[in-house]
Motif scaffolding. Structure first.
Motif, PDB file in Angstrom:
ATOM      1  N   HIS A  69       0.846  -1.202   0.000  1.00  0.00           N
ATOM      2  CA  HIS A  69       0.000   0.000   0.000  1.00  0.00           C
ATOM      3  C   HIS A  69       0.883   1.256   0.000  1.00  0.00           C
ATOM      4  CE1 HIS A  69      -3.399   2.614   0.710  1.00  0.00           C
ATOM      5  NE2 HIS A  69      -2.750   3.147   1.736  1.00  0.00           N
ATOM      6  N   ARG A  70       1.945   1.222   0.787  1.00  0.00           N
ATOM      7  CA  ARG A  70       2.883   2.360   0.842  1.00  0.00           C
ATOM      8  C   ARG A  70       3.544   2.574  -0.519  1.00  0.00           C
ATOM      9  NH1 ARG A  70       4.259   6.894   1.377  1.00  0.00           N
ATOM     10  NH2 ARG A  70       6.314   7.442   2.151  1.00  0.00           N
ATOM     11  N   LEU A  71       3.940   1.487  -1.199  1.00  0.00           N
ATOM     12  CA  LEU A  71       4.540   1.617  -2.534  1.00  0.00           C
ATOM     13  C   LEU A  71       3.541   2.225  -3.522  1.00  0.00           C
ATOM     14  CD1 LEU A  71       6.698  -1.569  -3.225  1.00  0.00           C
ATOM     15  CD2 LEU A  71       7.462   0.803  -3.086  1.00  0.00           C
ATOM     16  N   GLU A  72       2.288   1.827  -3.436  1.00  0.00           N
ATOM     17  CA  GLU A  72       1.263   2.416  -4.306  1.00  0.00           C
ATOM     18  C   GLU A  72       1.140   3.916  -4.053  1.00  0.00           C
ATOM     19  OE1 GLU A  72      -2.400   0.335  -3.778  1.00  0.00           O
ATOM     20  OE2 GLU A  72      -1.560  -1.572  -4.455  1.00  0.00           O
ATOM     21  N   GLU A  73       1.180   4.304  -2.792  1.00  0.00           N
ATOM     22  CA  GLU A  73       1.103   5.720  -2.432  1.00  0.00           C
ATOM     23  C   GLU A  73       2.291   6.491  -3.011  1.00  0.00           C
ATOM     24  OE1 GLU A  73       1.314   8.429   1.634  1.00  0.00           O
ATOM     25  OE2 GLU A  73       0.985   6.287   1.807  1.00  0.00           O
ATOM     26  N   ILE A  74       3.465   5.909  -2.930  1.00  0.00           N
ATOM     27  CA  ILE A  74       4.678   6.551  -3.452  1.00  0.00           C
ATOM     28  C   ILE A  74       4.586   6.700  -4.965  1.00  0.00           C
ATOM     29  CG2 ILE A  74       7.154   6.204  -3.840  1.00  0.00           C
ATOM     30  CD1 ILE A  74       7.211   4.924  -1.004  1.00  0.00           C
ATOM     31  N   ARG A  75       4.157   5.647  -5.647  1.00  0.00           N
ATOM     32  CA  ARG A  75       4.060   5.709  -7.109  1.00  0.00           C
ATOM     33  C   ARG A  75       3.009   6.718  -7.552  1.00  0.00           C
ATOM     34  NH1 ARG A  75       5.413  -0.331  -7.245  1.00  0.00           N
ATOM     35  NH2 ARG A  75       7.626  -0.226  -7.741  1.00  0.00           N
ATOM     36  N   ALA A  76       1.898   6.793  -6.833  1.00  0.00           N
ATOM     37  CA  ALA A  76       0.865   7.783  -7.168  1.00  0.00           C
ATOM     38  C   ALA A  76       1.418   9.195  -6.992  1.00  0.00           C
ATOM     39  CB  ALA A  76      -0.365   7.570  -6.288  1.00  0.00           C
ATOM     40  N   TYR A  77       2.168   9.424  -5.923  1.00  0.00           N
ATOM     41  CA  TYR A  77       2.790  10.734  -5.699  1.00  0.00           C
ATOM     42  C   TYR A  77       3.748  11.067  -6.838  1.00  0.00           C
ATOM     43  CZ  TYR A  77       5.862  14.308  -3.783  1.00  0.00           C
ATOM     44  OH  TYR A  77       6.604  15.454  -3.611  1.00  0.00           O
ATOM     45  N   GLN A  78       4.574  10.096  -7.222  1.00  0.00           N
ATOM     46  CA  GLN A  78       5.540  10.335  -8.297  1.00  0.00           C
ATOM     47  C   GLN A  78       4.843  10.670  -9.604  1.00  0.00           C
ATOM     48  OE1 GLN A  78       7.769   6.674  -8.072  1.00  0.00           O
ATOM     49  NE2 GLN A  78       9.315   7.577  -6.736  1.00  0.00           N
ATOM     50  N   LEU A  79       3.735  10.003  -9.891  1.00  0.00           N
ATOM     51  CA  LEU A  79       2.995  10.302 -11.113  1.00  0.00           C
ATOM     52  C   LEU A  79       2.372  11.688 -11.059  1.00  0.00           C
ATOM     53  CD1 LEU A  79       1.300   6.862 -11.824  1.00  0.00           C
ATOM     54  CD2 LEU A  79       3.151   7.947 -13.117  1.00  0.00           C
ATOM     55  N   ARG A  80       1.865  12.082  -9.874  1.00  0.00           N
ATOM     56  CA  ARG A  80       1.306  13.436  -9.734  1.00  0.00           C
ATOM     57  C   ARG A  80       2.367  14.503  -9.918  1.00  0.00           C
ATOM     58  NH1 ARG A  80      -1.237  11.169  -5.249  1.00  0.00           N
ATOM     59  NH2 ARG A  80       0.200  12.244  -3.864  1.00  0.00           N
ATOM     60  N   GLN A  81       3.591  14.193  -9.533  1.00  0.00           N
ATOM     61  CA  GLN A  81       4.685  15.158  -9.659  1.00  0.00           C
ATOM     62  C   GLN A  81       5.261  15.199 -11.072  1.00  0.00           C
ATOM     63  OE1 GLN A  81       5.408  17.298  -7.137  1.00  0.00           O
ATOM     64  NE2 GLN A  81       3.640  16.273  -6.246  1.00  0.00           N
ATOM     65  N   GLY A  82       4.776  14.314 -11.935  1.00  0.00           N
ATOM     66  CA  GLY A  82       5.233  14.314 -13.324  1.00  0.00           C
ATOM     67  C   GLY A  82       6.454  13.457 -13.539  1.00  0.00           C
ATOM     68  N   GLY A  83       6.911  12.785 -12.507  1.00  0.00           N
ATOM     69  CA  GLY A  83       8.070  11.918 -12.642  1.00  0.00           C
ATOM     70  C   GLY A  83       7.666  10.511 -12.991  1.00  0.00           C
ATOM     71  N   GLN A  84       8.632   9.728 -13.356  1.00  0.00           N
ATOM     72  CA  GLN A  84       8.383   8.330 -13.642  1.00  0.00           C
ATOM     73  C   GLN A  84       8.485   7.532 -12.354  1.00  0.00           C
ATOM     74  OE1 GLN A  84       7.480   7.090 -16.561  1.00  0.00           O
ATOM     75  NE2 GLN A  84       7.472   9.146 -17.406  1.00  0.00           N
ATOM     76  N   PRO A  85       7.565   6.599 -12.138  1.00  0.00           N
ATOM     77  CA  PRO A  85       7.671   5.758 -10.945  1.00  0.00           C
ATOM     78  C   PRO A  85       8.903   4.881 -11.032  1.00  0.00           C
ATOM     79  CG  PRO A  85       5.877   5.008 -12.346  1.00  0.00           C
ATOM     80  CD  PRO A  85       6.416   6.270 -12.947  1.00  0.00           C
ATOM     81  N   GLY A  86       9.434   4.554  -9.876  1.00  0.00           N
ATOM     82  CA  GLY A  86      10.631   3.719  -9.818  1.00  0.00           C
ATOM     83  C   GLY A  86      10.312   2.280 -10.201  1.00  0.00           C
ATOM     84  N   PRO A  87      11.336   1.434 -10.201  1.00  0.00           N
ATOM     85  CA  PRO A  87      11.140   0.037 -10.589  1.00  0.00           C
ATOM     86  C   PRO A  87      10.239  -0.701  -9.656  1.00  0.00           C
ATOM     87  CG  PRO A  87      13.434   0.431  -9.890  1.00  0.00           C
ATOM     88  CD  PRO A  87      12.698   1.724  -9.839  1.00  0.00           C
TER      89      PRO A  87
END
Length: 87
Positions: A69-87
Protein backbone atom coordinates in the motif's frame (compact mmCIF):
# COMPACT_ATOMS: atom_id res chain seq x y z
CA UNK A 1 15.17 43.36 -10.63
CA UNK A 2 16.03 46.98 -11.01
CA UNK A 3 18.15 49.05 -8.64
CA UNK A 4 15.19 50.92 -7.14
CA UNK A 5 13.18 47.73 -6.67
CA UNK A 6 16.21 46.06 -5.10
CA UNK A 7 16.66 48.90 -2.63
CA UNK A 8 12.96 49.11 -1.77
CA UNK A 9 12.59 45.38 -1.20
CA UNK A 10 15.86 45.00 0.74
CA UNK A 11 14.08 44.90 4.14
CA UNK A 12 12.18 41.82 2.93
CA UNK A 13 15.32 39.88 1.96
CA UNK A 14 15.40 37.84 5.20
CA UNK A 15 11.78 36.81 4.67
CA UNK A 16 12.53 35.70 1.11
CA UNK A 17 15.58 33.83 2.41
CA UNK A 18 13.54 32.02 5.04
CA UNK A 19 10.96 31.11 2.40
CA UNK A 20 13.68 29.71 0.15
CA UNK A 21 15.14 27.64 3.01
CA UNK A 22 11.70 26.32 3.96
CA UNK A 23 11.04 25.31 0.35
CA UNK A 24 14.33 23.38 0.31
CA UNK A 25 13.56 21.67 3.63
CA UNK A 26 10.08 20.64 2.46
CA UNK A 27 11.49 19.32 -0.82
CA UNK A 28 14.15 17.28 1.00
CA UNK A 29 11.56 15.87 3.41
CA UNK A 30 9.24 14.91 0.55
CA UNK A 31 12.09 13.28 -1.35
CA UNK A 32 12.95 11.19 1.69
CA UNK A 33 9.34 10.32 2.56
CA UNK A 34 8.48 9.32 -1.00
CA UNK A 35 11.67 7.32 -1.66
CA UNK A 36 10.63 3.77 -2.58
CA UNK A 37 14.03 2.21 -1.74
CA UNK A 38 13.42 1.75 2.03
CA UNK A 39 10.00 0.21 1.37
CA UNK A 40 11.45 -2.17 -1.20
CA UNK A 41 14.22 -3.09 1.24
CA UNK A 42 11.61 -3.75 3.93
CA UNK A 43 9.78 -6.09 1.53
CA UNK A 44 13.01 -8.02 0.91
CA UNK A 45 13.69 -8.25 4.66
CA UNK A 46 10.12 -9.37 5.26
CA UNK A 47 10.47 -12.14 2.69
CA UNK A 48 13.75 -13.19 4.29
CA UNK A 49 12.11 -13.28 7.73
CA UNK A 50 9.36 -15.54 6.43
CA UNK A 51 11.86 -17.82 4.69
CA UNK A 52 13.81 -18.10 7.96
CA UNK A 53 10.58 -18.82 9.91
CA UNK A 54 10.96 -15.71 12.05
CA UNK A 55 7.37 -14.69 11.20
CA UNK A 56 4.34 -16.74 10.23
CA UNK A 57 2.35 -16.41 7.01
CA UNK A 58 -0.40 -14.37 8.66
CA UNK A 59 2.03 -11.74 9.97
CA UNK A 60 3.83 -11.75 6.62
CA UNK A 61 0.58 -11.06 4.75
CA UNK A 62 -0.36 -8.23 7.11
CA UNK A 63 3.01 -6.50 6.84
CA UNK A 64 3.30 -7.12 3.10
CA UNK A 65 -0.11 -5.53 2.51
CA UNK A 66 0.93 -2.40 4.42
CA UNK A 67 4.23 -2.14 2.52
CA UNK A 68 2.58 -2.66 -0.87
CA UNK A 69 0.00 0.00 0.00
CA UNK A 70 2.88 2.36 0.84
CA UNK A 71 4.54 1.62 -2.53
CA UNK A 72 1.26 2.42 -4.31
CA UNK A 73 1.10 5.72 -2.43
CA UNK A 74 4.68 6.55 -3.45
CA UNK A 75 4.06 5.71 -7.11
CA UNK A 76 0.86 7.78 -7.17
CA UNK A 77 2.79 10.73 -5.70
CA UNK A 78 5.54 10.34 -8.30
CA UNK A 79 2.99 10.30 -11.11
CA UNK A 80 1.31 13.44 -9.73
CA UNK A 81 4.68 15.16 -9.66
CA UNK A 82 5.23 14.31 -13.32
CA UNK A 83 8.07 11.92 -12.64
CA UNK A 84 8.38 8.33 -13.64
CA UNK A 85 7.67 5.76 -10.94
CA UNK A 86 10.63 3.72 -9.82
CA UNK A 87 11.14 0.04 -10.59
Amino acid sequence: MGLVTGILTLPFAPVRGIGWVLDKVVKAAEDEYYDPAPVQEALVNLERARDEDRIDDEEFARQEEALLHRLEEIRAYQLRQGGQPGP
